[in-house]
Design an enzyme around this catalytic site. Sequence first.
Site, PDB file in Angstrom:
ATOM      1  N   SER A 104      43.419  39.497  34.648  1.00 46.32           N
ATOM      2  CA  SER A 104      42.895  38.637  33.590  1.00 46.32           C
ATOM      3  C   SER A 104      42.370  39.506  32.449  1.00 46.32           C
ATOM      4  CB  SER A 104      41.824  37.712  34.175  1.00 46.32           C
ATOM      5  OG  SER A 104      41.461  36.712  33.255  1.00 46.32           O
ATOM      6  N   ASP A 138      46.850  32.754  34.830  1.00 47.23           N
ATOM      7  CA  ASP A 138      45.854  33.806  34.979  1.00 47.23           C
ATOM      8  C   ASP A 138      45.815  34.351  36.410  1.00 47.23           C
ATOM      9  OD1 ASP A 138      43.081  35.037  35.254  1.00 47.23           O
ATOM     10  OD2 ASP A 138      43.092  34.495  33.140  1.00 47.23           O
TER      11      ASP A 138
END
Length: 276
Positions: free
Chosen positions: A45, A202
Amino acid sequence: MTRLPQNPDQIVFSGGGLRCFWQGGFLTRLGQDRTWRPKRVTGVSGGALAGAAWLAGKGQALLDEMCSRFEKRDTNMDLFDADEDGITPHQRIYCDVVATVMDEAATARVADGPQFQILIAHPPDTGAPTLTGTALAAAYEAELNVMNAPHFGWAEKMGLTAHLVDANQAAREGQLVDLINAAAVIPPVFEPPLWNGRRVVDGGMADQAPMPDPDEGQTVILLTREYKRIPDTPGRIYVSPGKETPADKIDFTDPQKLRDTWDLGARDAERYLRNG
């Protein structure tokens, strides 16, 4: 307080969106007294960008560029005045910053640096990646609040798959910027892009602190928030902010919160340095 190693074998950059600027402040201050040369680095991320910037020596440049972009924003979204970005500019701003900071010279440093892997995740193939990704994001937030741990067990049950990508190779092939962008996709704020022909979301929804492969030696895991359940695993040191970071995960309107988050990381590094 646990003592930090003089030179860990591995560093893990946890996710956390803009909270990852804590990692930049922490490592920049730490680097004034210690030189860390890990054999392996992983990021997920926002931690993928933080890790890449640190490896390239561009941490301060990343802070300055992101703050500059935020100076021009006073709202995160406008439901009644959509433009070419839709109702939110987050994805364009993030991608623009990544492309600016991780330029050719920075990419070359990553390509020639220590092993660097980035975790990306793929939603189940339902034909509606944004909707599916949004449902996965909701499940992730529920898991995060219930389990309160950096490692999750729900992903496979929801059809989410994740794997580490060789970021050094991506850098050599001119794909590092795309990989970093693919690692930080939070539907519906971000539209899931393609990576090697598959939609991505993500990677932090699968694991907030992915271990390298191979996973060998002493590891420092740089978290961006406190967790109630931290694994007691030999050889792993989990480091988290001394208090909640000023920066919110995806608030793109307040550059001072980024600077304050960076400064919190620097102060936390000083605490660890005083501890020996």
